[in-house]
Structure formats: structure tokens, C-alpha cells
Design an enzyme around this catalytic site. Structure first.
Site, PDB file in Angstrom:
ATOM      1  N   GLY A 158      12.506  13.587  -2.468  1.00 40.42           N
ATOM      2  CA  GLY A 158      11.419  13.968  -3.558  1.00 40.42           C
ATOM      3  C   GLY A 158      11.572  13.013  -4.732  1.00 40.42           C
TER       4      GLY A 158
ATOM      5  CG  LEU B 130       9.356   8.428  -4.099  1.00 43.09           C
ATOM      6  CD1 LEU B 130       9.122   9.543  -3.289  1.00 43.09           C
ATOM      7  CD2 LEU B 130       8.388   7.098  -3.464  1.00 43.09           C
TER       8      LEU B 130
ATOM      9  CB  THR C 221       5.690   5.517  -0.069  1.00 45.63           C
ATOM     10  OG1 THR C 221       5.887   4.692  -1.071  1.00 45.63           O
ATOM     11  CG2 THR C 221       5.344   6.827  -0.646  1.00 45.63           C
ATOM     12  CE1 TYR C 222       2.764   9.247   6.771  1.00 45.63           C
ATOM     13  CE2 TYR C 222       4.616   8.795   8.162  1.00 45.63           C
ATOM     14  CZ  TYR C 222       3.567   9.544   7.891  1.00 45.63           C
ATOM     15  OH  TYR C 222       2.854  10.380   8.741  1.00 45.63           O
TER      16      TYR C 222
ATOM     17  CB  SER D 233      -0.918   0.071   1.343  1.00 49.00           C
ATOM     18  OG  SER D 233      -0.258   0.055   2.468  1.00 49.00           O
TER      19      SER D 233
ATOM     20  CG  HIS E  99      18.058   4.238   2.061  1.00 52.55           C
ATOM     21  ND1 HIS E  99      17.261   4.836   2.799  1.00 52.55           N
ATOM     22  CD2 HIS E  99      18.015   4.906   0.808  1.00 52.55           C
ATOM     23  CE1 HIS E  99      16.388   5.729   2.345  1.00 52.55           C
ATOM     24  NE2 HIS E  99      16.762   5.917   1.055  1.00 52.55           N
TER      25      HIS E  99
ATOM     26  CB  ALA F 195       4.606   5.596  -3.927  1.00 50.48           C
TER      27      ALA F 195
ATOM     28  CG  HIS G 185      20.382   7.616   3.016  1.00 45.40           C
ATOM     29  ND1 HIS G 185      21.156   8.473   3.603  1.00 45.40           N
ATOM     30  CD2 HIS G 185      19.570   7.993   2.253  1.00 45.40           C
ATOM     31  CE1 HIS G 185      20.430   9.855   3.053  1.00 45.40           C
ATOM     32  NE2 HIS G 185      19.577   9.519   2.260  1.00 45.40           N
TER      33      HIS G 185
ATOM     34  NE  ARG H  32      20.746   8.710  -1.769  1.00 46.40           N
ATOM     35  CZ  ARG H  32      19.422   8.581  -1.691  1.00 46.40           C
ATOM     36  NH1 ARG H  32      18.958   7.312  -1.798  1.00 46.40           N
ATOM     37  NH2 ARG H  32      18.588   9.544  -1.456  1.00 46.40           N
TER      38      ARG H  32
ATOM     39  CD  GLU I 127      13.217  -0.757  -1.546  1.00 41.30           C
ATOM     40  OE1 GLU I 127      14.338  -1.082  -0.958  1.00 41.30           O
ATOM     41  OE2 GLU I 127      12.246   0.005  -1.067  1.00 41.30           O
TER      42      GLU I 127
ATOM     43  CG  ASP J   9       7.227  -9.795   3.441  1.00 46.93           C
ATOM     44  OD1 ASP J   9       8.250 -10.155   4.257  1.00 46.93           O
ATOM     45  OD2 ASP J   9       6.644  -8.608   4.018  1.00 46.93           O
TER      46      ASP J   9
END
Length: 584
Positions: A94, A427, A88-89, A58, A386, A60, A279, A325, A410, A258
């Protein structure tokens, strides 16, 4: 039929996601039809649900796909945890997209290829970068609160920032909480769609297949501890990554691989699992639980400092703090080990207080909770796991090797990220492949017949566990040896040691799984050990250092760039092969 009787069973099913029960019945009349036409009342605990499309995840990817399907398509959206417990949260930075006249798809593509160390699929990169403006405008039309320029400084009107690996400012954002804004925007629209049903706290166990065709999924309801069957004409994995396989991670607790593990067990190939992105800058504080410090700080001029206050990134890369990164994380790791330091510093205090508070309000307030004022103090930071750059192999429609099974976001390997994901491309990938999968599902749904009633979950031969300590111990051991042996810098000896441990753990976990009723922790551990083995096997097969995979045994980068593919075979065996980028 007694409405109260029906109502009680609906409550048991955890369907009530509306403000009132009367409103629930008005908006969910299809459930009454379902109850009357199945054996639900005679067998209320053996629940089966039939949908056109079942989306597992659930974030993006999952929600944006659901929103782009026709309203005539019935959709089940399985949410593992609450709305604020997906990657996502937690995304601060951005979404990258070409939106200004001084930028181009060619530049965005080249930057992506450079960050991916020539391991990206050129066709995928081009497709995704060209879709950037389309998905950004789609989000804007939904009401996504992107940060805008106060003056007329741009063609697009969006405030754009620049992050590591990007040659231009092309990251559109909502202050420093883009993920929160995106998740809330999508969720607000999803809950308004009568054809989309949300099932909260459902953890998918395994995919159900018939002759290489996916027809459904077993899912564990964490609230009533029952396993339900979701049959679907199309099944979509949007489950996120697997960074929880490491002891320290910026990801939420649900990032346990999963979807990757389920797809592998169902017969899907996986690719590039050795490329785990760390990250570079997560807040170092015992109570912060690896709170992410967005790369946008470095994009706006923040400097990395040693404990003595001196800069060091220019010794590792001419781009210094704006290097990709993998380079930044490896440099920090090197300096921490060289000095025996627990952390380094990230300093943006040279910027004005007003600038910092307006551009990075989330980070400012969160750090203040730990008595760190980022307008005057440097931020202690460390690398943390990350992002999973590899995953389930898909085509440009999101289709996997198994018919009617899609993977987006992902969980997938699309060829976009190569050996290292460039900032804010994640994203973009979610949104682009959600759009592509929605179009393909819409065009082909009529070709996929309903599967009918599927075999129910069988717990007749298992009992409740009296040894939960086995799960917690193995969970801790797995994540610790992955951090110690399969981290930022690797060796064959460490990798082999880790692989041997996965064999022992997998045997213990499978024995436990076969004898006791499932729990959320057991299911996640079962998936994590599969993902750990896939990561280690992939790492052992790569005889070079490239991007996120750095090994002391093979420090050079080979001239020919090839992806690593693992192919499922007879249960316990796996076949390794190198596949040319041109063969996909």
C-alpha cells in the site's frame, strides 16, 4: 496528400493506441501537423519527435507526473514494456500516509528515520510525510479503489494496515493488490488526456546533453528495432530501480537500472547505491518466479517459522516479525545458512479463513495455484532483491545535477529512505515527487527553449551481431556474482572479487556495444554492469554496517551517519566522497 500514405507511416510509428483509426486521427491531429512540418515523409526511418516534456517510465511516478501537468503541455510517455511490467503493478502492500487522529507527521517521520538508521534527510522526510494526505486524496478523487472500513471506525474512512517499522496503522491499500489498482487507475486517466502520447515498448538508450543541459533522449523501439530521437524541453527519468542486477528478485524484468546508468553517463552524481533492499518474504517455488508475499501479512500477525515449526525472529529483534526489512531479511538469511535450509515458513493460518481471503485475495489465489492453502498451510519464503534505496541525486523538486533533467521514484536518491526503506514509503515517494516535479516543470517550462533538431542515431559503422551468446553469458554471470558476492551479508574480499569482474565485463560489453546494432538485452546489460560497479564501489567505501549494508569486516555502526556519493569524472574514473547530511 494521400491520407492512406500518412496512415501507413503512423502505423509504422506504433502510434495507434486507440480502438479505431478514425478515432486516432480525431484525438491526434497534432501528429498530422508534425508530419507536414518536418522531414518525416522524406526520411521516415530517421524519426524525431519534439515535446515539451519527455517522461521515461510509465509506472506510478511517470504517469502521476504526466497527469499533473497542464493540458497545454505536450507530453511523451515512454513505456519500456506493457502496463503490467513495472514495479508499481507488483506492489501489494500500500501507500503510507498520516490519516488518523492518533497518528502524526512527527511519528511517521521518526519511524522513517529509525528504519533508515539515521541516514535519512530530515527535510525530505518531513516534506514527503506531510504530502501523504494530499496525494492520497488526489488518488481518491481519481477513483482509486482503496479498501474502506465497512463500519465507521476511522476518521478517514480508509482501512489502514500496519507494516514493519511503522508504529501506527497508516498504510492505505486496495486489498493486497494496491499496485494493480494504482496502475490501472492512472493509466485509465492518462489514455484520456489528448496532450499525453504513450509510446509502448521504447527502451531509452542515452540522454542527449548540450553543455550540461539535457535536451532529449535516444530510444530503441523494440517492435521495429529502430532508434528514435525524442527532443524535450524537460526530460524526466521515472525508470524504477535496478534489482535485476541480482539473480533472485521480486521485481519485473525491466528493473535494470536504465535511468541510473543513463544519468551517470550524462554527468549526474549518485548516492547510497550500496543500500539494496532484499524483501524478506518472496514465495519459494520453482515456478513462482519470486512472487512477493506482502509485508502486510506480518502486519496482520503472520509468524516466521523454521522448518521445524519454531519461531525465531524474537532472537534477533524485540519487534520480532514487525522489525524493519533489513533485520528480517538478515535473520532469515542467517537461519537458512545455519541450517542449510532452502527456505523458511510464513504462517498466517491462525487467522480465520474469511479474514485471509478478504484481506489477501491475490496471495491466496496465487498460492493455491501451487497447491498451497494459506488458510491452513504455512508459506515457504526466501529473501529476494526488492528495492534500490540509492540512486540519482535530486533536490526537493526532483531536479538532478544536469539542467532540465528530473528523476523521480526509485531511480532517484531523494534522502527519504536512508540506509533502509520503510514499508510502503516507496509509492508515497513516487507520488510526492511527481507532484513536486510537475509543479516545478509548470513554473519553469517557459524558461526552457525548444532544442530544435538533434543529431540522429548513427548505425553506419555497426553490423548485426552473430554472437548473441556473449550477451546472454555475461548477463547470467553478472547477476550470479552480484548475488553471491554483493548480497545480504558482505565482505571486502567478496566485494573486490565482484569489482574485478565488473571491469572485465564492462570492457567486453562496451566492445560489443561499439561493433553491433543494439538490442534490448544488450542495452539492459550495458546498464546493469554500470549499476553493479556503482553498487560495489559504494559498498567498498562504507567502513561500517548500517541498515541494508552489512559487512563482516566492519560489523559496528559508526556514530556519525554520512551518505555515500559517487561523482562522475573523466570517463572511466570515479571519485568517492562522504557528504554530511547537513550539506544537502
Amino acid at each position: 496528400m494521400d491520407p492512406e500514405y500518412i496512415k501507413r507511416f503512423l502505423i509504422a510509428l506504433n502510434f495507434s493506441r486507440h480502438a479505431s483509426f478514425d478515432g486516432f486521427f480525431v484525438q491526434n491531429g497534432s501528429y498530422l501537423k508534425y508530419i507536414l512540418t518536418t522531414d518525416f515523409l522524406s526520411n521516415p526511418m530517421g524519426k524525431q519527435f519534439q515535446y515539451d516534456v519527455v517522461i521515461i517510465g510509465s509506472g506510478a511516478a511517470g504517469m502521476s507526473l504526466a497527469l499533473q501537468l497542464p493540458e497545454t503541455t505536450s507530453v511523451a510517455l515512454l513505456a519500456k514494456q506493457g502496463i503490467d511490467q513495472c514495479s508499481t503493478y507488483y506492489a501489494q502492500g500500500g501507500i503510507s500516509a498520516v490519516l488518523e487522529s492518533d497518528d502524526s507527521f512527527e511519528l511517521h517521520s521518526q519511524d522513517t528515520q529509525d528504519a533508515g538508521v539515521s541516514l535519512c534527510n530530515p527535510k525530505t522526510v518531513r516534506t514527503v510525510t506531510e504530502a501523504g494526505p494530499i496525494v492520497i486524496n488526489w488518488l481518491a478523487d481519481l477513483g482509486m479503489p482503496f479498501t474502506k472500513y465497512k463500519q465507521d471506525h476511522s476518521v478517514s474512512g480508509f482501512h489502514l494496515t500496519r507494516e514493519g517499522g511503522h508504529s501506527k496503522r497508516r498504510v492505505v491499500h486496495a486489498a493486497d493488490a494496491t499496485g494493480v489498482a494504482l496502475q490501472n487507475t492512472l493509466y485509465a486517466h492518462v489514455t484520456e488526456q489528448p496532450n499525453i502520447d504513450i509510446f509502448n515498448h521504447y527502451l531509452a538508450i542515452d540522454l542527449i546533453t548540450r553543455k550540461n543541459r539535457c535536451v532529449g533522449v535516444y530510444a530503441y523501439n523494440e517492435e521495429n528495432h529502430q532508434v528514435n530521437v525524442f527532443a524535450g524541453r524537460k526530460i524526466v527519468l521515472a525508470t524504477g530501480g535496478a534489482s535485476k542486477v541480482y539473480l533472485y528478485t521480486s521485481n519485473p524484468d525491466g528493473s535494470t537500472g536504465d535511468g541510473i546508468a543513463m544519468a551517470w553517463r550524462a554527468g549526474c552524481r549518485v548516492a547510497n547505491m550500496e543500500f539494496n533492499q532484499f524483501h524478506p518474504t518472496c514465495l519459494y517455488h520453482p515456478e513462482a518466479k519470486s512472487f512477493l508475499i506482502t509485508e502486510a501479512l506480518r502486519g496482520e500477525g503472520a509468524k516466521l517459522l523454521l522448518p521445524n515449526g519454531k519461531r525465531f525472529m524474537h532472537h534477533f529483534d524485540e519487534r520480532a516479525e514487525l522489525a524493519p526489512r533489513d533485520i528480517v531479511a538478515r535473520a532469515i538469511d542467517h537461519e537458512m545458512k545455519r541450517l542449510g535450509a532452502d527456505f523458511v515458513y510464513l504462517d498466517i493460518s491462525h487467522k480465520s479463513r474469511a479474514f485471509i481471503k478478504s484481506h489477501f485475495p491475490t496471495i491466496y489465489h496465487r498460492c493455491k495455484e501451487y497447491d498451497i492453502d494459506i488458510t491452513s498451510d504455512p508459506i515457504p519464503v526466501v529473501p529476494a532483491a526488492h528495492y534500490t534505496c540509492g540512486g540519482v541525486m535530486i533536490d526537493l523538486n526532483g531536479l538532478t545535477d544536469v539542467e532540465n533533467l528530473y528523476a523521480i521514484g526509485e531511480v532517484s536518491y531523494s534522502g527519504l529512505h536512508g540506509a533502509n526503506r520503510m514499508a510502503s514509503n516507496s509509492l508515497l515517494e513516487c507520488l510526492t515527487f511527481a507532484r513536486a516535479a510537475a509543479q516545478h516543470i509548470t513554473a519553469t517550462l517557459s524558461e526552457s527553449p525548444k532544442s530544435g533538431r538533434l543529431k540522429s542515431w548513427d548505425e553506419s559503422q555497426v553490423t548485426d551481431s552473430d554472437e548473441e551468446v556473449v550477451v546472454s553469458h555475461n548477463w547470467d554471470e553478472l547477476r550470479r556474482f552480484m548475488w553471491d558476492y554483493v548480497g545480504i551479508v558482505r565482505t571486502n574480499k567478496r566485494l573486490q572479487r565482484a569489482l574485478n569482474r565488473t571491469y572485465l565485463l564492462k570492457r567486453e560489453i562496451n566492445e560489443y556495444y561499439g561493433n553491433f546494432r543494439v538490442t534490448a538485452d544488450l542495452l539492459e546489460l550495458r546498464n546493469l554492469v554500470v549499476v553493479a560497479e556503482l553498487i560495489i564501489r559504494s559498498a567498498l567505501s562504507r567502513k561500517e554496517s548500517r541498515g541494508l549494508h552489512y559487512t563482516l569486516d566492519y560489523p559496528e555502526t559508526l556514530e556519525k551517519a554520512e551518505i555515500t556519493v559517487l561523482t562522475p569524472e573523466a570517463k572511466e574514473s570515479q571519485r568517492h566522497q562522504k557528504v554530511s547530511l547537513l550539506s544537502r
